[in-house]
Write a protein that holds these residues in place. Structure first.
Motif, mmCIF file in Angstrom:
data_model
loop_
_atom_site.group_PDB
_atom_site.id
_atom_site.type_symbol
_atom_site.label_atom_id
_atom_site.label_comp_id
_atom_site.label_asym_id
_atom_site.label_seq_id
_atom_site.Cartn_x
_atom_site.Cartn_y
_atom_site.Cartn_z
ATOM 1 N N PRO A 148 2.896 6.145 -8.095
ATOM 2 C CA PRO A 148 1.611 6.017 -8.729
ATOM 3 C C PRO A 148 1.484 5.582 -10.379
ATOM 4 N N ALA B 246 0.732 -1.152 -0.100
ATOM 5 C CA ALA B 246 0.144 -0.037 0.091
ATOM 6 C C ALA B 246 0.940 1.183 -0.033
ATOM 7 N N LEU B 247 2.069 1.207 0.842
ATOM 8 C CA LEU B 247 2.721 2.361 0.897
ATOM 9 C C LEU B 247 3.480 2.339 -0.650
ATOM 10 N N TYR B 248 3.835 1.460 -1.248
ATOM 11 C CA TYR B 248 4.378 1.657 -2.614
ATOM 12 C C TYR B 248 3.570 2.071 -3.735
ATOM 13 N N ARG B 249 2.070 1.743 -3.329
ATOM 14 C CA ARG B 249 1.144 2.094 -4.185
ATOM 15 C C ARG B 249 1.213 3.616 -4.482
ATOM 16 N N ARG B 250 1.312 4.333 -2.998
ATOM 17 C CA ARG B 250 1.461 5.773 -2.887
ATOM 18 C C ARG B 250 2.556 6.562 -3.353
ATOM 19 N N LEU B 251 3.650 5.792 -3.286
ATOM 20 C CA LEU B 251 4.882 6.095 -3.545
ATOM 21 C C LEU B 251 5.280 6.407 -5.172
ATOM 22 N N ARG C 273 1.448 0.286 -10.428
ATOM 23 C CA ARG C 273 0.099 -0.026 -9.954
ATOM 24 C C ARG C 273 -0.230 -1.590 -10.407
ATOM 25 N N TYR D 11 -0.856 -4.198 -7.389
ATOM 26 C CA TYR D 11 -2.331 -5.000 -7.336
ATOM 27 C C TYR D 11 -2.118 -6.516 -7.592
#
Length: 118
Positions: free
Chosen positions: A65, A58-63, A70, A74
């Protein structure tokens, strides 16, 4: 918290910490109780071991984008959730009947190779 509570209960009530031969000689009922605690602990472990990995994803998804990252994130999240569900279900249906998880002496019981599974 639940994992810690069950672990403390296993030490206080099921003789965790003593050698199995000592428990079989002094209090064989604790061996069966220990098996019940082990089923609960392993189920919680399989459910909780991937939570930190999901938090990191989840952190990687925000860092990161962008779309390619993504998709990879996922995909990994889906794999981790699938792995978690599969291991919990396998742990719970490892033996038939269910009570054979902690008492393999039941006539007609059948279990998977738990050593290979774990």
């Amino acid at each position: 918290m639940a994992f810690s509570g069950i672990s403390i209960g296993a030490v206080k009530n099921a003789g965790v910490g003593y050698h199995i031969s000592y428990l079989q000689e002094k209090d064989p009922e604790k061996v069966l109780l220990w098996g019940k605690y082990l089923v609960a602990i392993s189920t919680l472990y399989f459910g909780g071991v991937n939570v930190p990995k999901l938090a990191i994803l989840a952190l990687y998804r925000r860092l990161f984008p962008n779309k390619s990252n993504r998709v990879a994130i996922y995909t990994l999240i889906g794999n981790l959730i699938g792995l978690t569900i599969a291991t919990i279900v396998t742990a719970l249906v490892a033996c038939t009947p269910f009570t054979a998880n902690w008492n393999p002496e039941i006539p007609g019981s059948h279990c998977i190779n738990k050593e290979a599974f774990f």
